[in-house]
Design a protein around this motif. Structure first.
Motif, short mmCIF file in Angstrom:
data_model
loop_
_atom_site.label_atom_id
_atom_site.label_comp_id
_atom_site.label_asym_id
_atom_site.label_seq_id
_atom_site.Cartn_x
_atom_site.Cartn_y
_atom_site.Cartn_z
N CYS A 125 0.95 -1.01 0.05
CA CYS A 125 0.04 0.15 0.06
C CYS A 125 0.89 1.16 0.00
CB CYS A 125 -0.98 -0.02 1.08
SG CYS A 125 -1.84 -1.73 1.43
N ASP A 126 1.16 1.66 -1.29
CA ASP A 126 2.47 2.55 -1.41
C ASP A 126 1.81 4.20 -1.32
OD1 ASP A 126 4.34 0.58 -1.41
OD2 ASP A 126 4.21 0.51 -3.79
N ASP A 127 0.69 4.37 -1.78
CA ASP A 127 0.33 5.69 -2.06
C ASP A 127 -0.65 6.29 -1.14
OD1 ASP A 127 0.55 8.36 -3.31
OD2 ASP A 127 -1.09 7.51 -4.87
N LEU A 128 -0.11 6.25 0.32
CA LEU A 128 -0.94 6.99 1.47
C LEU A 128 -0.52 8.24 1.72
CD1 LEU A 128 -1.09 3.49 3.63
CD2 LEU A 128 -2.69 4.17 1.90
N LYS A 129 -1.40 8.97 1.76
CA LYS A 129 -1.26 10.51 2.33
C LYS A 129 -2.14 10.53 3.49
CE LYS A 129 0.88 11.49 -1.52
NZ LYS A 129 2.60 11.46 -1.50
N ILE A 130 -1.06 10.46 4.63
CA ILE A 130 -1.91 10.59 5.85
C ILE A 130 -1.70 11.79 6.60
CG2 ILE A 130 -1.73 9.18 8.15
CD1 ILE A 130 -0.67 6.60 6.64
N PRO A 131 -2.76 12.46 7.19
CA PRO A 131 -2.52 13.62 7.84
C PRO A 131 -2.35 13.41 9.36
CG PRO A 131 -4.65 13.21 7.36
CD PRO A 131 -4.23 12.01 6.80
N LEU A 132 -1.58 14.29 9.82
CA LEU A 132 -1.36 14.30 11.34
C LEU A 132 -2.65 14.83 11.98
CD1 LEU A 132 0.52 13.65 13.54
CD2 LEU A 132 1.41 15.86 13.47
N ASN A 133 -3.20 13.80 12.97
CA ASN A 133 -4.29 14.15 13.68
C ASN A 133 -5.40 14.99 12.90
OD1 ASN A 133 -3.03 13.73 16.24
ND2 ASN A 133 -2.13 15.63 16.16
N GLY A 134 -5.88 14.04 11.56
CA GLY A 134 -6.62 14.47 10.73
C GLY A 134 -7.64 13.31 9.92
N SER A 135 -8.45 13.78 9.21
CA SER A 135 -9.07 12.88 8.43
C SER A 135 -8.32 12.52 7.19
CB SER A 135 -10.30 13.14 7.98
OG SER A 135 -11.12 13.40 9.22
N PRO A 136 -8.25 11.43 6.45
CA PRO A 136 -7.46 11.09 5.27
C PRO A 136 -7.97 11.96 4.16
CG PRO A 136 -8.41 8.94 6.17
CD PRO A 136 -8.93 10.13 7.01
N VAL A 137 -6.89 12.30 3.25
CA VAL A 137 -7.18 13.38 2.16
C VAL A 137 -8.30 12.73 1.09
CG1 VAL A 137 -6.27 15.07 0.48
CG2 VAL A 137 -5.23 14.68 2.77
N ALA A 138 -9.07 13.32 0.59
CA ALA A 138 -9.65 12.79 -0.74
C ALA A 138 -8.86 12.87 -1.79
CB ALA A 138 -10.79 13.74 -0.93
N GLY A 139 -8.95 11.48 -2.40
CA GLY A 139 -8.15 11.43 -3.87
C GLY A 139 -6.89 10.49 -3.29
N SER A 140 -6.68 10.19 -1.84
CA SER A 140 -5.38 9.42 -1.75
C SER A 140 -5.66 8.06 -2.15
CB SER A 140 -5.17 9.39 -0.21
OG SER A 140 -4.12 8.58 0.19
N ASN A 141 -4.94 7.28 -2.79
CA ASN A 141 -5.14 6.00 -3.08
C ASN A 141 -5.12 4.93 -1.99
OD1 ASN A 141 -5.49 3.40 -4.65
ND2 ASN A 141 -3.40 3.70 -5.57
N ASN A 142 -6.16 4.39 -1.63
CA ASN A 142 -5.96 3.65 -0.59
C ASN A 142 -6.24 2.04 -1.12
OD1 ASN A 142 -8.82 3.51 -1.28
ND2 ASN A 142 -9.78 3.34 0.46
N LYS A 143 -6.29 1.71 -2.26
CA LYS A 143 -6.10 0.51 -2.70
C LYS A 143 -4.72 -0.05 -2.81
CE LYS A 143 -7.73 -2.68 -6.57
NZ LYS A 143 -8.37 -2.73 -7.74
#
Length: 221
Positions: free
Chosen positions: A198-216
């Motif tokens: 699962c390579d393309d994860l954009k994870i915010p600190l103390n927040g909700s996942p960003v829309a458009g982040s690849n979670n597959k």
């Protein structure tokens, strides 16, 4: 009397009789043994061919596109991600869903090892409990990485970290190392050792996942 004795001494008894010759008729035991051996070899070849055919059928049923097992990161929470003095302090939790869409095939997860990476450097490890996943079933793995790990960030890597610290959005990769078996009816396959990335994860600190982040995630055998 002497004449009679001389006659006997000059008598001819004919040619000598040669000794009898013994002929051995070839037996049938060697032919039978050869045929039995060939029949045994043929049975072994047929059995191996059937097993290989069954194995190929099972693999085809599992990995054809409409029945591919799917992995997704469904939830993720990053509450700590500090880097000072070559030491990374982190607290990361993620839920990874596994979807088995097959109607007749179950999966044994005999080993599940989760790892977390930042800038291609591993900072987290979590071993999960083995389990069996039935057909047409969705299972969720709860993965937690918490602690500190020595990490060396230099040059561009350190620059990207500072930029991501400013934005509050970090590029983190997760990986699952698996040891699995497939079950079709009463038949169980040999063990496979795929990796799930699962390579393309954009994870915010103390927040909700960003829309458009690849979670597959991608599974590789």
């Amino acid at each position: 009397m002497a004449e009679k004795q001389a006659h006997l001494n000059g008598a001819s008894y004919g040619p000598s009789i040669p000794p009898p010759q013994h002929y051995h008729r070839p037996g049938r035991g060697s032919d039978c043994g050869c045929c039995c051996f060939l029949a045994f070899i043929l049975k072994v070849i047929i059995t191996v061919a059937m097993l290989i055919g069954l194995f190929i059928l099972i693999i085809w049923l599992i990995f054809r596109p409409i029945n591919k097992v799917e992995f997704h990161v469904t939830d993720v929470a990053l509450t700590q991600f500090n880097y000072t003095n070559n030491m990374l302090q982190f607290n990361l939790a993620a839920n990874i869903s596994i979807r088995n869409p097959n109607k007749k095939i179950g999966i044994y997860y005999d080993r599940i090892e989760a790892r977390a990476f930042y800038e291609d450097q591993r900072f987290g490890y979590h071993a999960l409990t083995p389990f069996y996943q039935g057909h047409k079933n969705t299972s969720v793995l709860n993965v937690v990485f918490k602690g500190q790990q020595a990490v060396t960030l230099q040059g561009e890597e350190l620059t990207r970290f500072n930029q991501e610290r400013t934005s509050g959005l970090y590029s983190i990769a997760l990986e699952l190392s698996l040891r699995i078996r497939f079950k079709l009816g009463k038949v169980k396959t040999a063990r496979f050792k795929p990796k799930v990335e699962c390579d393309d994860l954009k994870i915010p600190l103390n927040g909700s996942p960003v829309a458009g982040s690849n979670n597959k995630c991608e599974i590789k055998f």
